[in-house]
Motif scaffolding. Structure first.
Motif, PDB file in Angstrom:
ATOM      1  N   LEU A  96       0.846  -1.102  -0.029  1.00 35.13           N
ATOM      2  CA  LEU A  96      -0.063   0.276  -0.010  1.00 35.13           C
ATOM      3  C   LEU A  96       0.798   1.197  -0.149  1.00 35.13           C
ATOM      4  N   GLN A  97       1.896   1.103   0.787  1.00 35.66           N
ATOM      5  CA  GLN A  97       3.017   2.541   0.817  1.00 35.66           C
ATOM      6  C   GLN A  97       3.556   2.412  -0.589  1.00 35.66           C
ATOM      7  N   GLU A  98       3.904   1.548  -1.200  1.00 34.16           N
ATOM      8  CA  GLU A  98       4.426   1.395  -2.500  1.00 34.16           C
ATOM      9  C   GLU A  98       3.427   2.251  -3.538  1.00 34.16           C
ATOM     10  N   ILE A  99       2.070   1.764  -3.561  1.00 35.96           N
ATOM     11  CA  ILE A  99       0.930   2.312  -4.404  1.00 35.96           C
ATOM     12  C   ILE A  99       0.779   3.879  -4.064  1.00 35.96           C
ATOM     13  N   TYR A 100       0.856   4.087  -2.848  1.00 36.01           N
ATOM     14  CA  TYR A 100       0.617   5.497  -2.437  1.00 36.01           C
ATOM     15  C   TYR A 100       1.793   6.392  -2.989  1.00 36.01           C
ATOM     16  N   ASP A 101       2.869   6.141  -2.870  1.00 32.50           N
ATOM     17  CA  ASP A 101       4.489   6.728  -3.316  1.00 32.50           C
ATOM     18  C   ASP A 101       4.100   6.847  -4.939  1.00 32.50           C
ATOM     19  N   PHE A 102       3.728   5.754  -5.561  1.00 29.72           N
ATOM     20  CA  PHE A 102       3.637   5.668  -7.019  1.00 29.72           C
ATOM     21  C   PHE A 102       2.807   6.739  -7.471  1.00 29.72           C
ATOM     22  N   VAL A 103       1.342   6.852  -6.919  1.00 29.71           N
ATOM     23  CA  VAL A 103       0.335   7.787  -7.371  1.00 29.71           C
ATOM     24  C   VAL A 103       1.007   9.068  -6.907  1.00 29.71           C
ATOM     25  N   LEU A 104       1.699   9.328  -5.792  1.00 32.10           N
ATOM     26  CA  LEU A 104       1.981  10.674  -5.529  1.00 32.10           C
ATOM     27  C   LEU A 104       2.955  11.245  -6.294  1.00 32.10           C
ATOM     28  N   ASN A 105       3.672  10.231  -7.106  1.00 33.70           N
ATOM     29  CA  ASN A 105       4.786  10.743  -7.801  1.00 33.70           C
ATOM     30  C   ASN A 105       4.150  10.736  -9.431  1.00 33.70           C
ATOM     31  N   SER A 117     -14.937  17.380  -8.518  1.00 29.87           N
ATOM     32  CA  SER A 117     -14.694  16.674  -7.794  1.00 29.87           C
ATOM     33  C   SER A 117     -14.505  15.089  -8.125  1.00 29.87           C
ATOM     34  N   PHE A 118     -13.815  14.395  -7.501  1.00 33.52           N
ATOM     35  CA  PHE A 118     -13.381  12.981  -7.618  1.00 33.52           C
ATOM     36  C   PHE A 118     -13.634  11.884  -6.679  1.00 33.52           C
ATOM     37  N   ALA A 119     -13.535  10.831  -7.293  1.00 34.81           N
ATOM     38  CA  ALA A 119     -13.697   9.661  -6.428  1.00 34.81           C
ATOM     39  C   ALA A 119     -12.730   8.437  -7.023  1.00 34.81           C
ATOM     40  N   VAL A 120     -12.571   7.532  -6.342  1.00 28.81           N
ATOM     41  CA  VAL A 120     -11.641   6.256  -6.705  1.00 28.81           C
ATOM     42  C   VAL A 120     -12.736   5.026  -6.562  1.00 28.81           C
ATOM     43  N   ARG A 121     -12.479   4.423  -7.786  1.00 28.66           N
ATOM     44  CA  ARG A 121     -13.075   3.127  -7.885  1.00 28.66           C
ATOM     45  C   ARG A 121     -12.115   2.205  -7.930  1.00 28.66           C
ATOM     46  N   SER A 122     -12.017   1.095  -7.056  1.00 31.26           N
ATOM     47  CA  SER A 122     -10.939   0.287  -7.003  1.00 31.26           C
ATOM     48  C   SER A 122     -11.345  -1.372  -7.653  1.00 31.26           C
ATOM     49  N   PHE A 123     -10.449  -1.828  -7.991  1.00 28.59           N
ATOM     50  CA  PHE A 123     -10.672  -3.539  -8.110  1.00 28.59           C
ATOM     51  C   PHE A 123      -9.581  -4.237  -8.126  1.00 28.59           C
ATOM     52  N   LYS A 137      -8.941   3.750  -0.709  1.00 26.50           N
ATOM     53  CA  LYS A 137      -8.360   4.558   0.261  1.00 26.50           C
ATOM     54  C   LYS A 137      -6.998   5.207   0.188  1.00 26.50           C
ATOM     55  N   THR A 138      -6.105   4.303  -0.392  1.00 22.37           N
ATOM     56  CA  THR A 138      -4.799   4.651  -0.256  1.00 22.37           C
ATOM     57  C   THR A 138      -4.594   5.499  -1.709  1.00 22.37           C
ATOM     58  N   VAL A 139      -5.080   5.259  -2.885  1.00 22.44           N
ATOM     59  CA  VAL A 139      -5.188   6.064  -3.852  1.00 22.44           C
ATOM     60  C   VAL A 139      -5.817   7.310  -3.475  1.00 22.44           C
TER      61      VAL A 139
END
Length: 362
Positions: A96-105, A117-123, A137-139
């Protein structure tokens, strides 16, 4: 522009071919790839931006995503690809930290305005210690932090202006903008009656493609709520289209669906029993059907006899090819062989959490 396109597992080649045909028809240049990163049910497409002049001779951008959403029969979602990567860790916190850092960059600000406005749908699919909720939540947190640097982000989970799609499939992470919305393309607007085990429209179209129709008559001997027949009629198919259904409730539902789709006059619906189908038709060129299995039949012990009787009747009337879907591999292969048919093609297709067998016979 890069896209991740979703479809049912097992029909990626057919979806790829459809996208290539659509882009060629629209005069678009690009390349299409099946199963990016080896992920089933996904197509990667890189299509060059294109422009046209409207009636006022004003130059406008061709909306590729809208074009695919409106014209595809095999796709489920059209996702504008932002970025993707392979995850190095399978541990929950590290992944999850890896995903967070990747999205942040990732240059999120290029895809959404702070005023939107935005929302995140996940799979999520595969073996993981985290859930799809954890991914969302992470993204979502990473996107919020990224946008906070240039303004005040707006989150709207119910009716967002922009839907981010975050997927983790095995060790691959995809991030994109879902241009399709919350309702998958396979959920057709014409479906006003739901059979308890209806076929996805995308798979119905895959079966139509596998049949390689040439304008002859087409029969669905167990048509249920009419999905295959309706999708065929919506293609402006010129041959005769016939559906037989044993249960009046489903036959009425199929007619309601056909009426809603505007193709009722194109389909001949017959109240009848597929084990006696030679009483209703003398000959047909093609047969395409999602056969009863699981929820579609009360007792599985009845399936061998049912399949044997249906294929015996088909042997009397079928002239060219048949395409059939079932979970009952051994039973259908026995019925095919003992009634003089040959299997020309076989593949597995993902449908409703199951892997079902598709057969092309002649």
């Amino acid at each position: 522009m890069k896209f991740i396109l979703t479809t049912s597992q097992g029909i990626e080649d057919l979806a790829k071919r459809e996208v290539e045909a659509l882009t060629e028809k629209a005069g678009l240049n690009g390349k299409v790839e099946e199963k990016p990163f080896g992920v089933e049910g996904r197509i990667a497409a890189e299509i060059e931006e294109a422009y046209y002049f409207d009636e006022k001779r004003k130059k406008r951008e061709f909306e590729i995503a809208s074009f695919l959403n409106e014209n595809s029969k095999l796709l489920h979602r059209v996702i504008l690809h932002i970025s993707s990567t392979r995850l190095n860790s399978s541990e929950k916190e590290k992944a999850l930290q890896e995903i967070y850092d990747f999205v942040l960059n990732t240059p999120i600000e290029n895809y959404v305005k702070v005023s939107e406005s935005f929302a995140v749908r996940s799979f999520r699919k595969g073996e993981h210690e985290f859930t799809s909720v954890d991914i969302a939540k992470t993204v979502g947190s990473a996107i919020y932090e990224k946008l906070s640097k240039i303004g005040t982000p707006k989150v709207n989970l119910d009716h967002p202006s922009v839907i981010f799609r975050a997927e983790v499939i095995n060790d691959v992470f995809f991030l994109g903008i879902d241009t399709t919305g919350d309702s998958s393309l396979h959920k057709r607007p014409w479906r006003v009656y739901d059979h308890p085990a209806h076929l996805k429209a995308s798979i119905a179209n895959a079966m139509i493609e596998l049949a390689e129709l040439d304008g002859g008559s087409v029969l669905d001997p167990m048509c249920g709520s009419g999905t295959i027949l309706i999708e065929l009629a919506l293609r402006d198919y010129e041959g005769r289209i016939i559906g037989i259904e044993k249960y009046k409730k489903h036959l009425t539902g199929a007619k309601m669906n056909a009426l809603a789709a505007g193709v009722l006059e194109r389909i001949e619906f017959i109240h009848g029993d597929a084990t006696k189908l030679s009483q209703y038709v003398e000959s047909v060129d093609f047969a395409i059907s999602n056969l009863p299995y699981g929820l579609k039949i009360g007792k599985k012990s009845l399936i061998p006899e049912l399949y044997m009787e249906v294929f015996n009747e088909l042997s009397k009337v079928l002239e060219k090819r048949g395409v059939f879907l079932t979970t009952e591999k051994r039973v259908i292969e026995t019925a095919i062989e003992e009634n003089g048919f040959k299997i020309k093609h076989h593949r597995l297709i993902g449908h409703g959490g199951l892997k079902v067998h598709a057969y092309v016979i002649s």
